[in-house]
Scaffold this motif. Structure first.
Motif, PDB file in Angstrom:
ATOM      1  N   CYS B 505       0.828  -1.207   0.000  1.00  0.00           N
ATOM      2  CA  CYS B 505       0.000   0.000   0.000  1.00  0.00           C
ATOM      3  C   CYS B 505       0.858   1.251   0.000  1.00  0.00           C
ATOM      4  CB  CYS B 505      -0.928   0.003   1.210  1.00  0.00           C
ATOM      5  SG  CYS B 505      -0.050   0.153   2.785  1.00  0.00           S
ATOM      6  N   ASP B 506       2.171   1.104   0.198  1.00  0.00           N
ATOM      7  CA  ASP B 506       3.102   2.236   0.167  1.00  0.00           C
ATOM      8  C   ASP B 506       3.083   3.094   1.435  1.00  0.00           C
ATOM      9  OD1 ASP B 506       4.299   1.742  -2.197  1.00  0.00           O
ATOM     10  OD2 ASP B 506       3.593   3.533  -3.234  1.00  0.00           O
ATOM     11  N   ALA B 507       2.301   2.701   2.438  1.00  0.00           N
ATOM     12  CA  ALA B 507       2.204   3.540   3.640  1.00  0.00           C
ATOM     13  C   ALA B 507       3.574   3.772   4.268  1.00  0.00           C
ATOM     14  CB  ALA B 507       1.264   2.899   4.654  1.00  0.00           C
ATOM     15  N   VAL B 509       6.521   3.617   2.779  1.00  0.00           N
ATOM     16  CA  VAL B 509       7.331   4.444   1.882  1.00  0.00           C
ATOM     17  C   VAL B 509       6.982   5.908   2.107  1.00  0.00           C
ATOM     18  CG1 VAL B 509       7.842   4.953  -0.539  1.00  0.00           C
ATOM     19  CG2 VAL B 509       7.308   2.614   0.154  1.00  0.00           C
ATOM     20  N   ASP B 510       5.668   6.180   2.204  1.00  0.00           N
ATOM     21  CA  ASP B 510       5.202   7.561   2.314  1.00  0.00           C
ATOM     22  C   ASP B 510       5.555   8.197   3.646  1.00  0.00           C
ATOM     23  OD1 ASP B 510       4.119   7.301  -0.197  1.00  0.00           O
ATOM     24  OD2 ASP B 510       2.130   6.729   0.529  1.00  0.00           O
ATOM     25  N   ILE B 511       5.554   7.413   4.717  1.00  0.00           N
ATOM     26  CA  ILE B 511       5.764   8.014   6.037  1.00  0.00           C
ATOM     27  C   ILE B 511       7.245   8.122   6.387  1.00  0.00           C
ATOM     28  CG2 ILE B 511       5.710   5.900   7.455  1.00  0.00           C
ATOM     29  CD1 ILE B 511       3.965   9.223   8.317  1.00  0.00           C
ATOM     30  N   CYS B 512       8.082   7.274   5.823  1.00  0.00           N
ATOM     31  CA  CYS B 512       9.483   7.208   6.261  1.00  0.00           C
ATOM     32  C   CYS B 512      10.168   8.562   6.125  1.00  0.00           C
ATOM     33  CB  CYS B 512      10.255   6.163   5.463  1.00  0.00           C
ATOM     34  SG  CYS B 512      12.004   6.123   5.914  1.00  0.00           S
ATOM     35  N   PRO B 513      10.588   9.166   7.249  1.00  0.00           N
ATOM     36  CA  PRO B 513      11.194  10.493   7.159  1.00  0.00           C
ATOM     37  C   PRO B 513      12.516  10.493   6.404  1.00  0.00           C
ATOM     38  CG  PRO B 513      11.265   9.665   9.420  1.00  0.00           C
ATOM     39  CD  PRO B 513      10.490   8.674   8.624  1.00  0.00           C
ATOM     40  N   GLU B 514      13.176   9.344   6.385  1.00  0.00           N
ATOM     41  CA  GLU B 514      14.497   9.296   5.771  1.00  0.00           C
ATOM     42  C   GLU B 514      14.482   8.676   4.376  1.00  0.00           C
ATOM     43  OE1 GLU B 514      17.232  10.626   6.669  1.00  0.00           O
ATOM     44  OE2 GLU B 514      17.086  11.082   8.797  1.00  0.00           O
ATOM     45  N   LEU B 563      16.063   6.037  11.191  1.00  0.00           N
ATOM     46  CA  LEU B 563      16.006   6.633  12.538  1.00  0.00           C
ATOM     47  C   LEU B 563      15.445   5.659  13.572  1.00  0.00           C
ATOM     48  CD1 LEU B 563      14.461  10.106  11.578  1.00  0.00           C
ATOM     49  CD2 LEU B 563      16.853   9.629  12.069  1.00  0.00           C
ATOM     50  N   CYS B 565      12.508   5.044  14.096  1.00  0.00           N
ATOM     51  CA  CYS B 565      11.418   5.793  14.734  1.00  0.00           C
ATOM     52  C   CYS B 565      10.146   4.965  14.798  1.00  0.00           C
ATOM     53  CB  CYS B 565      11.164   7.094  13.977  1.00  0.00           C
ATOM     54  SG  CYS B 565      10.618   6.854  12.265  1.00  0.00           S
ATOM     55  N   LEU B 567       7.855   4.525  12.563  1.00  0.00           N
ATOM     56  CA  LEU B 567       6.693   5.013  11.814  1.00  0.00           C
ATOM     57  C   LEU B 567       6.264   4.024  10.734  1.00  0.00           C
ATOM     58  CD1 LEU B 567       7.285   8.859  11.445  1.00  0.00           C
ATOM     59  CD2 LEU B 567       5.525   7.701  12.756  1.00  0.00           C
ATOM     60  N   GLU B 570       4.180   1.700  12.529  1.00  0.00           N
ATOM     61  CA  GLU B 570       2.934   2.335  12.974  1.00  0.00           C
ATOM     62  C   GLU B 570       1.942   2.481  11.828  1.00  0.00           C
ATOM     63  OE1 GLU B 570       3.199   6.091  15.031  1.00  0.00           O
ATOM     64  OE2 GLU B 570       4.564   5.241  16.512  1.00  0.00           O
ATOM     65  N   ARG B 571       2.435   2.775  10.636  1.00  0.00           N
ATOM     66  CA  ARG B 571       1.555   3.023   9.499  1.00  0.00           C
ATOM     67  C   ARG B 571       1.287   1.767   8.690  1.00  0.00           C
ATOM     68  NH1 ARG B 571      -1.732   6.586  10.217  1.00  0.00           N
ATOM     69  NH2 ARG B 571      -2.105   6.784   7.996  1.00  0.00           N
ATOM     70  N   CYS B 572       1.835   0.646   9.092  1.00  0.00           N
ATOM     71  CA  CYS B 572       1.613  -0.583   8.329  1.00  0.00           C
ATOM     72  C   CYS B 572       0.289  -1.219   8.743  1.00  0.00           C
ATOM     73  CB  CYS B 572       2.747  -1.580   8.553  1.00  0.00           C
ATOM     74  SG  CYS B 572       2.508  -3.081   7.572  1.00  0.00           S
TER      75      CYS B 572
END
Lengths: 350, 597
Positions: B505-507, B509-514, B563, B565, B567, B570-572
């Protein structure tokens, strides 16, 4: 319990010609369900804006109500925006567009906001060919109210509620072509490779650009029996074409095989190179586009890509013959003809 | 690329950059986390098990962990890992229950340790709890070796050293202090089951052929001998003008010590350019802060002696040049030598191994560099029951390496005494534990602070320059230590990916700050590194590649600047990403060896 995104970014993150990175186009961290297609669509918009070197302060984001309409909070946090009443995004966008034609308008809506409560507004925005990038995040259900079938849910499609949808669905793309939109495309949130160029093409287009983005609702409509689940869409997707978006002033370096490509020159001078599966297809022919959509639907396939584009249809400002300068920049001197002129007008009416 | 094998214990270990870079593989993120929780005793224990001398190393370690720290690639500076190690020592309680019990009934094996430095003490600590009887021989009156005689008190107070050395001595070593081993044969003749040699690299390099060396001898000292003489109060002051030759950490210690003994004008003379000096950057900084100029690109030419008294030195200005085959050359500039007046010269131009007590006919073979021929892993010499460690093994390194050698040698000695194959060694102890507590809740503190590195406060300079016993660094306060620990990125909490449940779903990929995560077509590693959203141009950092996904693509994560972190997890929506804490503890002597295969 919203999570915060760390401030750090990759030290080698690419910069565009404005010296901005993707971070400058981001917004708040999404509060939508994890895995929501809308988040992917949001990121496709961010990517398109970044790649087109769009200045964030030259953008206005409009939305209505729904999960989709929350997303303007998640991108371009340095842009203008208005979160309108349910289904009323087109009116607000029309008003803003009339007042300042120089901004880039991104209208975000969903299938409920567009095909149900906002259908009337949607139809008239299309008919007027408003210079608006209308992105409909279409998940076939009312996610914000726990997943009831929406007007775009296919007949027989069954979401988490477990009851097959008894009604026929509205095909927003067919409707858009029929009612006068001049750029109509369909994408899938799970395929950014296709979606980002579609959005870039829309931004370069002058007139109503409608993109129907199939954007799965991971919570209520991602079942194996739903026609808008990640899995179903991936299995039934049919790309009518792939294309390269070539922004203005970029040298064209690629050679294309004759007959399989169609070149569309956009209003701003950018060029879209379509690579078609079938060389006979002509995306500027309305009849052909609607037929193609119907044919694929009959085969149980979901047609995606750039479905229709017509650079000849005039947008609202051209139809109304409005001032080329944004109305909000007109001063008293521009607007008040002066006493002599006024007297002349009055005299002509006597 | 082939899918990454995360069952290889070294894969996730490598992601924990600090721990991987540490010769002893101290679980750094674990003890930093314990500091954030105020659990200083536990944090100290984690250190003690791994590096044996946390209080000492928290002050004088070469800290290979810090240049490796991921934080240094994310922002300007790594976490102050070394000084946080000191925090665990400074704020621990007096409780010593972490010291393992020593069995009253011995196992009947006797081990000799020659030299009482960090390597030997580590061997003793590892073997005593297993029931070995241990004799330690050292020519000094106290144990500690190099860290006692050559590291000045203004960097390492004696009290700290005593506490950590005595703790091991009190575990039950039979010490033979003031006992110079002049013949290894005599030790061998005592029929020990194994002998460990940890006598360091005790010989300071001299410049015997430089003109004036002999005539000026009374004012020319070898740096390490001079430092030792100060410790034993044979030397208590320094003349006005001092030149220190050399660019390593000993040179830095010498020049700072000279200042404290009353020298007014101290200069460090280095042959190489400043940026190629061997000394740690922070030690160079400390010297400069104390008003000591570093004069680089100066090669010594002669000692100038007038009327039997050293009055100065001549130096030739040089320039670095690289030959075609990449060799470094110092080319003299076309200029007359320059004269620097001085009353004392300290030579800190390197240390050498020396084994005058090893008889040639006992079978210990040496290589051309003057170090013993050893098995790199087992530390075994050409005489099966004799093992080497520390600087005595492969030449001068540092304390933490000596400790790591001690651990390996202890494992070898234990296996040797049980008559088993030295190359079948115990595996590291690892575990991978899910950190999920609830929705967006983790067992670790996933928030990434933006705090920049905190500086360690120091004592007033006037005061510290007056007294060589005053420690310059004051160490972090509890509060600053707490804040600095929070800068740790928790690299031991791994992002673990399950391709079988991913819906692409790319979630993540989209959230990763780095921008670490990519879903792309598989290719060779070289191509993949180029094809990522942000090219993976740090080849030292691995790519985490999944198996083939339903769309035919693979997930590729560049571990470089992740990081941790959480995320992505969390977003998966399908928990295909999970945050799992990877614990890696190096094997210890006495650990069970997997008898399979």
């Amino acid at each position: 319990m919203t999570s915060t995104k760390p401030a750090f970014r990759h030290p080698k993150l690419a910069q565009n010609s404005l010296g901005l990175t993707r971070k400058d186009y981001e917004g708040a961290v999404s509060t939508l369900c994890a895995g929501c297609g809308h988040d992917s669509t949001t990121n496709a918009i961010i990517q398109a804006c970044f790649e087109l070197n769009i200045e964030p302060h030259r953008v206005a984001k409009m939305s209505g109500i729904g999960c989709s309409s929350k997303t303007p909070a998640y991108f371009l946090d340095r842009s203008h925006g208005f979160n309108a009443v349910h289904g009323r995004m087109p009116s607000i966008a029309t008003g803003a567009n009339m007042a300042n034609r120089d901004l880039l308008y991104i209208g975000i809506s969903g299938d409920g906001d567009t095909a149900s409560i906002g259908m009337g507004q949607f139809a008239h925005a299309l008919r007027r060919n408003l210079n608006l990038n209308y992105i409909c995040m279409n998940n076939g259900c009312y996610g914000l109210t726990k997943g009831q079938d929406s007007a775009t849910a296919d007949m027989g499609s069954t979401g988490k509620r477990g009851i097959p949808n008894p009604y026929a669905s509205i095909d927003l793309c067919e409707l858009a072509i029929e009612l006068g939109a001049s750029y109509v495309a369909r994408g899938f949130s799970g395929d950014k490779k296709q979606l980002v160029p579609l959005i870039k093409g829309a931004f370069a287009h002058s007139g109503l650009a409608f993109i129907d983005v199939i954007s799965p609702c991971v919570t209520f409509n991602n079942t194996s029996t739903s026609t808008k689940s990640y899995e179903y869409v991936r299995e039934h997707i049919e790309a009518t074409n792939t294309f390269d978006f070539i922004p203005l002033q970029r040298e064209i370096l690629t050679d294309y095989a004759e007959g399989t490509t169609q070149e569309v020159i956009m209003h701003d001078g950018s060029i879209i190179h379509l690579h078609k599966v079938d060389s006979k297809e002509d995306v500027t022919n309305r009849l052909n586009s609607v037929n193609k959509l119907e044919e694929e639907k009959a085969k149980g396939r979901l047609l995606t890509g750039l479905l229709y584009v017509n650079q000849q249809i005039r947008e609202t400002h051209d139809i109304l013959n409005t001032s080329l300068r944004p109305l909000n920049s007109l001063t008293e001197n521009d607007l008040c003809p002066g006493n002599t002129e006024l007297q002349k007008i009055n005299d002509s009416l006597r | 690329m082939k899918p990454t094998n995360i069952d290889n214990p070294e894969y996730f270990h490598k992601v924990i950059d600090c721990q991987y870079a540490c010769p002893s593989h101290t679980p750094v993120p674990e003890y930093l986390r314990l500091i954030t929780q105020g659990k200083y005793d536990e944090a100290y224990k984690v250190n003690w098990i791994s590096n044996v001398f946390p209080g000492v190393l928290g002050r004088i370690c070469d800290r290979p962990c810090e240049p490796a720290c991921r934080r240094g690639r994310v922002e300007e500076n790594p976490v102050a890992i070394c000084r946080l190690k000191r925090v665990t020592y400074d704020y621990k309680s007096s409780d010593t229950s972490f010291v393992p019990a020593i069995p009253k009934k011995k196992n009947g094996k006797k081990i000799a340790l020659v030299g009482g430095g960090p390597a030997s003490l580590t061997v003793a600590r590892d073997l005593l709890p297993l029931g070995y009887e241990i004799d330690l021989y050292d020519d000094q009156s106290k144990a500690g070796g190099f860290i006692r005689t050559q590291v000045p008190s203004f960097r390492l107070p004696e009290k700290v050293l005593n506490e950590e050395v005595d703790r091991i001595i009190e575990m039950g070593i039979n010490t033979h202090f003031n006992h110079y081993v002049d013949s290894l044969k005599k030790i061998i003749d005592k029929n020990y089951d194994a002998i460990f040699i940890g006598t360091g690299a005790p010989r300071g390099r001299d410049l015997p052929d430089l003109p004036g060396r002999e005539a000026g001898d009374s004012s020319i000292f070898i740096g390490i001998q001079w430092l030792a003489a100060i410790l034993y109060r044979h030397i208590t002051n320094a003349p006005d003008r001092v030149l220190v030759l050399g660019g390593g950490n000993t040179a830095m210690d010498c020049c700072r010590m000279a200042k404290r003994l009353g020298a007014q004008d101290v200069k460090v003379m280095v042959r190489s350019p400043r940026e190629q000096m061997k000394a740690s950057p922070w030690e160079i900084e400390d010297a400069i802060d104390e008003g000591i100029p570093i004069i680089d690109n100066h090669s010594p030419v002669e000692f100038v002696v007038k009327a039997g008294k050293l009055v100065g030195m001549h130096f030739q200005k040089v320039q670095v040049r690289y030959t075609n085959d990449g060799k470094k050359e110092l080319v003299p500039l076309d200029a007359p030598p320059v004269f620097y007046p001085c009353d004392l010269v300290l030579l800190a131009v390197g240390q050498m191994n020396a084994f005058p007590y090893i008889e040639e006919d006992i079978g210990i073979e040496m290589n051309e560099r003057g170090t013993p021929k050893l098995d790199k892993i087992t530390h075994q010499s050409t005489v099966p029951h004799i093992f080497f460690g520390g600087d005595a093994a492969f030449g001068p390194r540092n304390v933490i390496t000596a400790v790591a050698h001690g651990h390996e040698a202890a494992i070898s000695i234990d296996i040797f005494c049980r008559g088993k194959d030295l190359h079948r060694r115990p595996a590291p102890k690892t575990s991978l534990l899910n950190q999920t507590m609830g929705m967006q809740e983790w067992l670790y503190d996933a928030k990434v602070t933006e705090d920049r590195r905190y500086a360690v406060p120091t004592v007033d300079r006037v005061k510290s320059l007056k007294n060589r016993l005053v420690e310059v660094e004051l160490g972090f306060s509890k509060k600053t230590g707490h804040q600095e620990s929070f800068r740790c990125l928790n690299c031991d909490v791994q992002t673990v990916f399950d391709h079988s449940t991913c819906i692409e779903c790319d979630a993540c990929v989209d959230i990763c700050p780095e921008s670490c995560i990519n879903f792309i077509e598989n290719a060779s590693e070289e191509e993949l590194r180029q094809n990522l959203t942000v090219a993976a141009d740090n080849p030292a950092q691995a790519l985490y590649v999944s198996d083939i996904l339903p769309t035919g693509r693979v997930m590729v994560k560049d571990e470089n600047v992740c990081l941790h972190c959480g995320l992505c997890a969390e977003r998966c929506p399908t928990a295909s990403w999970e945050m799992k804490k990877y614990t890696y503890n190096s094997a210890e002597a006495g650990d069970k060896i997997d008898e399979q295969d």
